[in-house]
Design an enzyme around this catalytic site. Structure first.
Site, PDB file in Angstrom:
ATOM      1  CE  LYS A  63     -27.324   5.289 -41.034  1.00 36.13           C
ATOM      2  NZ  LYS A  63     -26.459   4.855 -39.924  1.00 36.13           N
TER       3      LYS A  63
HETATM    4  C1  LIG Z   1     -25.126   5.225 -39.692  1.00 36.15           C
HETATM    5  C2  LIG Z   1     -24.661   5.085 -38.303  1.00 36.15           C
HETATM    6  C3  LIG Z   1     -23.538   5.776 -37.821  1.00 36.15           C
HETATM    7  C4  LIG Z   1     -22.656   6.642 -38.706  1.00 36.15           C
HETATM    8  O1  LIG Z   1     -23.280   7.827 -39.095  1.00 36.15           O
HETATM    9  P1  LIG Z   1     -22.659   8.699 -40.294  1.00 36.15           P
HETATM   10  O2  LIG Z   1     -23.616   9.800 -40.506  1.00 36.15           O
HETATM   11  O3  LIG Z   1     -22.553   7.771 -41.470  1.00 36.15           O
HETATM   12  O4  LIG Z   1     -21.317   9.163 -39.852  1.00 36.15           O
HETATM   13  C5  LIG Z   1     -23.214   5.662 -36.473  1.00 36.15           C
HETATM   14  N1  LIG Z   1     -23.920   4.867 -35.652  1.00 36.15           N
HETATM   15  C6  LIG Z   1     -24.994   4.169 -36.078  1.00 36.15           C
HETATM   16  C7  LIG Z   1     -25.710   3.296 -35.124  1.00 36.15           C
HETATM   17  C8  LIG Z   1     -25.407   4.249 -37.408  1.00 36.15           C
HETATM   18  O5  LIG Z   1     -26.460   3.542 -37.826  1.00 36.15           O
END
Ligand SMILES: *Cc1c(COP(=O)(O)O)cnc(C)c1O
Length: 438
Positions: free
Chosen positions: A107
């Site tokens: 993220k």
């Molecule tokens: C947010 C997140 C996800 C999921 O991603 P999306 O875009 O919501 O499908 C997967 N793994 C981790 C570690 C995350 O922080």
């Protein structure tokens, strides 16, 4: 480049407006109005380009003329200023490690790009922007880190007290200056509810210029395409594109991959790897989307029962070509999904550690196992799974599964020593309102 709302194709806005608004006023998601195709030679030249150059060329058509090229290049450079290696785990499976950024989760990429775009857009405006966001863990840290020191933007993060891991909590509560953490005595849904109420409240909106920072925002969603290109750059067998398995919750990440593929990136097949929250799997079988109550699992960043980006997935696949025939045929040809239980998650973390000396986090584990099973049925293919978080962010599961103790990487040791600063708050909108109008 203009963006329409998935609820109304006729009202178009610029990248700037879509970024500042976050969600469209009609509650739809913004989606690019033109079907961008990447320059052909980008694919062929990729190996000789830096990650910054690739990212710049990928994102330029989406930002259009809202950010001057020089500025965009520096935003992109700051976004991808850490390694994103493709690491071999076993003969047919590679891990794209997206956890080398400042908060050890993928993220970071979206949050860094979005924060800098917003910073640029409000630079010459007299009104300060207030980013209000609820987090179950990873989003908050990436957003806090991404926005720290971005001028003209104040960030307020709500998180459920006692429900985030120690590393996550430090990441949420140690950013300073323009970033504030509200520790809510409730669960994630309470935090989200309070944020929703704030967006609907007249008094709050009269005083503050509010925006959200969730994965719905185009400036967070679109840069997630970058690392699909970086993966292909490192993929050796260019004649046989990879199957890509994406640990999925809200589907922002996989939709970015699908968009990259639609724009010309070679990918053999996508797997939306899910935990017990099986809304997509059911949809692919029945054609009916049925949002459900969220089920809590070990891969908690994927605990989503009503995935927000689903409408973007439909846009990508259902778009009809100008000539009148269906663009990409059925979803099922290009996309599979799978549901992995907590028990299977623990078992595969252990197995992969013992057999290949590779440490998966619970999210990566779901993606690894989904890919491994797919490849067992498609023996000619090879694949990549996205490792979206560092295992140290989920120490309990990983240490229980493997029996080892995970060392805290040096880059976050500093943060663990910083003092936590948060404001404790009841799970009650009245308290949040008082705080916002302070
Ligand atoms: C947010 C997140 C996800 C999921 O991603 P999306 O875009 O919501 O499908 C997967 N793994 C981790 C570690 C995350 O922080």
């Amino acid at each position: 480049m203009r963006y329409y709302s998935t609820n109304n194709r006729s009202s178009l806005v610029s990248f700037r407006e879509a970024t500042i608004r976050g969600q469209a006023p009609d509650k739809g998601l913004y989606f690019p109005a033109s079907n961008i195709q990447i320059e052909r030679n980008l694919i062929h030249e990729m190996e000789s380009l830096t990650n910054e150059e690739i990212a710049f060329r990928v994102i330029k058509p989406y930002t259009g003329d809202t950010i001057p090229e020089e500025q965009l290049f520096s935003i992109v450079s700051e976004t991808v200023n850490f390694p994103i290696p493709l690491v071999k785990v076993k003969e047919n499976i590679f891990s794209l490690e997206l956890f080398h950024g400042p908060t050890l989760a993928f993220k970071d990429i979206g949050a860094r790009f979005m924060s800098r775009c917003m910073g640029y857009f409000v630079k010459n405006s007299s009104r300060k922007l207030t980013v209000l966001v609820a987090t179950s863990g990873d989003t908050g840290g990436a957003v806090a880190n991404g926005f720290e020191n971005v001028e003209g933007v104040e960030v307020i993060i709500l998180y459920p007290s006692g429900k985030v891991s120690p590393v996550q909590e430090k990441q949420l509560t140690t950013a300073r200056k323009n970033v504030h953490a509200l520790e809510v005595q409730g669960v994630f849904d309470d935090c989200q509810q309070m944020v929703k109420q704030a967006f609907a409240d007249k008094d709050v909106n009269n005083k503050l210029f509010l925006t959200s920072a969730n994965s719905i925002n185009v400036a967070r969603w679109l840069p997630q395409q970058f690392y699909y290109f970086f993966a292909y750059k490192q993929w050796l067998d260019k004649d046989h594109p990879p199957v890509i398995s994406v640990p999925s919750g809200n589907f922002g990440n996989i939709c970015a991959g699908l968009l990259a593929w639609r724009s010309g990136l070679p990918v053999k097949h996508f797997i939306a790897a899910c935990n017990a929250n099986d809304v997509l799997t059911e949809y692919l079988q029945t054609g009916i989307l049925r949002p459900k109550e969220t089920i809590a699992t070990l891969s908690n960043a994927m605990d989503v029962g009503d995935p927000g980006n689903f409408s973007r997935m439909l846009e990508i696949f259902m778009e009809t070509e100008p000539s009148g025939h269906q663009g990409f045929g059925s979803l099922n040809d290009h996309l599979s999904s799978s549901c992995i239980s907590d028990k299977e998650t623990m078992a595969i973390i252990k197995e992969v550690y013992q057999q290949f000396h590779y440490l998966l986090d619970p999210h990566g584990a779901v993606a690894f196992l989904s890919l491994d099973r797919y490849l067992a049925d498609h023996q000619k293919e090879k694949g990549i799974f996205l490792e979206t978080a560092h295992p140290v962010k989920f120490p309990e599961a990983v240490e229980t599964a493997t029996g080892i103790h995970i060392e805290i990487p040096s880059m976050i040791k500093d943060i663990m020593e910083k003092e936590k600063k948060s404001i404790l708050m009841k799970a009650d909108f009245k308290e949040l309102k008082k705080y916002l109008l302070r």
